[in-house]
Design a protein around this motif. Structure first.
Motif, mmCIF file in Angstrom:
data_model
loop_
_atom_site.group_PDB
_atom_site.id
_atom_site.type_symbol
_atom_site.label_atom_id
_atom_site.label_comp_id
_atom_site.label_asym_id
_atom_site.label_seq_id
_atom_site.Cartn_x
_atom_site.Cartn_y
_atom_site.Cartn_z
ATOM 1 N N TRP A 238 0.837 -1.199 0.000
ATOM 2 C CA TRP A 238 0.000 0.000 0.000
ATOM 3 C C TRP A 238 0.873 1.251 0.000
ATOM 4 O O TRP A 238 0.612 2.202 -0.755
ATOM 5 C CB TRP A 238 -0.902 -0.031 1.229
ATOM 6 C CG TRP A 238 -1.811 1.158 1.376
ATOM 7 C CD1 TRP A 238 -3.026 1.341 0.789
ATOM 8 C CD2 TRP A 238 -1.570 2.318 2.176
ATOM 9 N NE1 TRP A 238 -3.567 2.544 1.175
ATOM 10 C CE2 TRP A 238 -2.694 3.163 2.033
ATOM 11 C CE3 TRP A 238 -0.524 2.723 3.012
ATOM 12 C CZ2 TRP A 238 -2.788 4.390 2.673
ATOM 13 C CZ3 TRP A 238 -0.619 3.955 3.656
ATOM 14 C CH2 TRP A 238 -1.747 4.773 3.484
ATOM 15 N N GLN A 239 1.932 1.272 0.797
ATOM 16 C CA GLN A 239 2.786 2.450 0.870
ATOM 17 C C GLN A 239 3.522 2.696 -0.441
ATOM 18 O O GLN A 239 3.696 3.846 -0.867
ATOM 19 C CB GLN A 239 3.803 2.313 2.012
ATOM 20 C CG GLN A 239 4.598 3.601 2.278
ATOM 21 C CD GLN A 239 3.699 4.765 2.651
ATOM 22 O OE1 GLN A 239 2.902 4.675 3.592
ATOM 23 N NE2 GLN A 239 3.789 5.870 1.901
ATOM 24 N N VAL B 192 1.060 4.411 -2.644
ATOM 25 C CA VAL B 192 0.891 5.809 -2.214
ATOM 26 C C VAL B 192 2.066 6.652 -2.704
ATOM 27 O O VAL B 192 1.881 7.759 -3.231
ATOM 28 C CB VAL B 192 0.771 5.898 -0.674
ATOM 29 C CG1 VAL B 192 0.878 7.347 -0.208
ATOM 30 C CG2 VAL B 192 -0.554 5.295 -0.207
ATOM 31 N N ASP B 193 3.269 6.129 -2.567
ATOM 32 C CA ASP B 193 4.452 6.877 -2.980
ATOM 33 C C ASP B 193 4.468 7.119 -4.487
ATOM 34 O O ASP B 193 4.823 8.205 -4.953
ATOM 35 C CB ASP B 193 5.722 6.133 -2.557
ATOM 36 C CG ASP B 193 5.912 6.088 -1.045
ATOM 37 O OD1 ASP B 193 5.240 6.884 -0.347
ATOM 38 O OD2 ASP B 193 6.704 5.254 -0.580
ATOM 39 N N ARG C 43 -1.986 13.562 -5.111
ATOM 40 C CA ARG C 43 -1.886 13.547 -3.652
ATOM 41 C C ARG C 43 -3.222 13.684 -2.942
ATOM 42 O O ARG C 43 -3.364 13.255 -1.815
ATOM 43 C CB ARG C 43 -0.934 14.656 -3.198
ATOM 44 C CG ARG C 43 0.499 14.428 -3.698
ATOM 45 C CD ARG C 43 1.498 15.324 -3.005
ATOM 46 N NE ARG C 43 2.851 15.042 -3.453
ATOM 47 C CZ ARG C 43 3.473 15.693 -4.408
ATOM 48 N NH1 ARG C 43 2.857 16.675 -5.035
ATOM 49 N NH2 ARG C 43 4.705 15.390 -4.759
ATOM 50 N N ASP D 101 -4.452 10.042 -2.843
ATOM 51 C CA ASP D 101 -3.436 9.002 -2.955
ATOM 52 C C ASP D 101 -3.701 7.809 -2.040
ATOM 53 O O ASP D 101 -3.611 6.649 -2.473
ATOM 54 C CB ASP D 101 -2.028 9.575 -2.718
ATOM 55 C CG ASP D 101 -1.921 10.343 -1.399
ATOM 56 O OD1 ASP D 101 -2.950 10.525 -0.714
ATOM 57 O OD2 ASP D 101 -0.797 10.761 -1.072
ATOM 58 N N GLU D 102 -4.071 8.044 -0.798
ATOM 59 C CA GLU D 102 -4.249 6.930 0.135
ATOM 60 C C GLU D 102 -5.474 6.097 -0.211
ATOM 61 O O GLU D 102 -5.408 4.862 -0.241
ATOM 62 C CB GLU D 102 -4.328 7.465 1.566
ATOM 63 C CG GLU D 102 -3.016 8.115 2.035
ATOM 64 C CD GLU D 102 -3.054 8.481 3.495
ATOM 65 O OE1 GLU D 102 -4.127 8.352 4.128
ATOM 66 O OE2 GLU D 102 -2.002 8.917 4.012
ATOM 67 N N SER D 103 -6.595 6.747 -0.490
ATOM 68 C CA SER D 103 -7.795 5.983 -0.838
ATOM 69 C C SER D 103 -7.612 5.264 -2.174
ATOM 70 O O SER D 103 -8.085 4.133 -2.356
ATOM 71 C CB SER D 103 -9.016 6.902 -0.896
ATOM 72 O OG SER D 103 -8.877 7.884 -1.894
ATOM 73 N N ALA E 123 -4.768 4.147 -3.431
ATOM 74 C CA ALA E 123 -3.886 2.991 -3.217
ATOM 75 C C ALA E 123 -4.694 1.779 -2.782
ATOM 76 O O ALA E 123 -4.424 0.641 -3.204
ATOM 77 C CB ALA E 123 -2.824 3.327 -2.174
ATOM 78 N N THR E 124 -5.713 2.005 -1.965
ATOM 79 C CA THR E 124 -6.599 0.914 -1.544
ATOM 80 C C THR E 124 -7.500 0.464 -2.681
ATOM 81 O O THR E 124 -7.684 -0.744 -2.913
ATOM 82 C CB THR E 124 -7.455 1.371 -0.350
ATOM 83 O OG1 THR E 124 -6.601 1.730 0.745
ATOM 84 C CG2 THR E 124 -8.407 0.267 0.093
#
Length: 221
Positions: A90-91, A94-95, A103, A106-108, A110-111
């Motif tokens: 996942w990280q 995100v990266d 950005r 990015d986190e949602s 990635a999931t």
């Protein structure tokens, strides 16, 4: 007789004008979004998957330039199949999205990329060719199937269809209502088949991309 010749001359004149408008339209904006993202689109599992990822990235409230840049970063990282995507963390995703300046989501995302890879593997054996339509009459079924993919929905499904139509010619011309309205605003035909006749090589995906860009404010036409 005279009226007949005048009418034929008018039609020929209008056809020349429409073809010139089409030429300028394609010159200004006729690069597909897949091409812009570095995807050499073919009827193969990997490029079709990369197009699906690009479609997901484009389906949020974010600029197309950023979606394209993020797509390039994901491909550059080697995640060009759903299984390779699942091999990432996942990280790492995100990266990679961050390097593409994606950005805000990015986190949602990635999931959602992980969920999308599982969806494709579990429902379609990792190969979008299993959804290839037999004819234009199957377009709605394709849209419904694609809309089930995480964060795609009906709007994203239509984005995918616009881009894939030259690789899946059974689908072409795929020019939905917003693009036909834009064509009408440019004094071009608002019938998909008539528009397709004006495209020099019969490839409608660049036309769809150009009309989309005009809708989003492409200058110069």
């Amino acid at each position: 007789m005279c009226m007949g010749r005048t009418r034929r001359g008018y039609v020929q004149k209008m056809s020349r004008r429409e073809r010139e408008t089409m030429r300028r339209l394609l010159d200004a904006g006729g690069t597909t979004y897949a091409e812009e993202a570095g995807i050499r689109l073919r009827d193969k599992p990997s490029p079709l998957y990369r197009l699906l990822v690009l479609t997901m990235l484009s389906s949020t409230r974010i600029t197309t330039d950023i979606a394209v840049a993020a797509s390039r970063e994901l491909s550059k990282a080697g995640w060009r199949t759903p299984q390779r995507l699942l091999d990432s963390t996942w990280q790492q995703r995100v990266d990679a999205l961050g390097r593409g300046h994606y950005r805000r989501y990015d986190e949602s995302t990635a999931t959602k990329l992980e969920e999308q890879a599982h969806w494709l593997l579990e429902n379609h054996r990792g190969d979008l060719r299993n959804l290839r339509p037999a004819s234009r009459d199957d377009a709605d079924a394709l849209i419904d199937a694609l809309a089930d993919s995480p964060r795609i929905g009906p709007v994203g499904a239509r984005i995918f269809c616009r881009e894939v139509q030259d690789v899946w010619p059974e689908l072409s011309p795929f020019l939905d209502d917003p693009l036909l309205e834009q064509a009408r605003d440019l004094a071009l035909p608002d019938d998909p088949d008539e528009l397709a006749e004006l495209v020099p090589d019969g490839r409608c995906a660049p036309l769809a991309a150009a009309l989309t860009r005009v809708r989003h404010g492409l200058p110069g036409l």
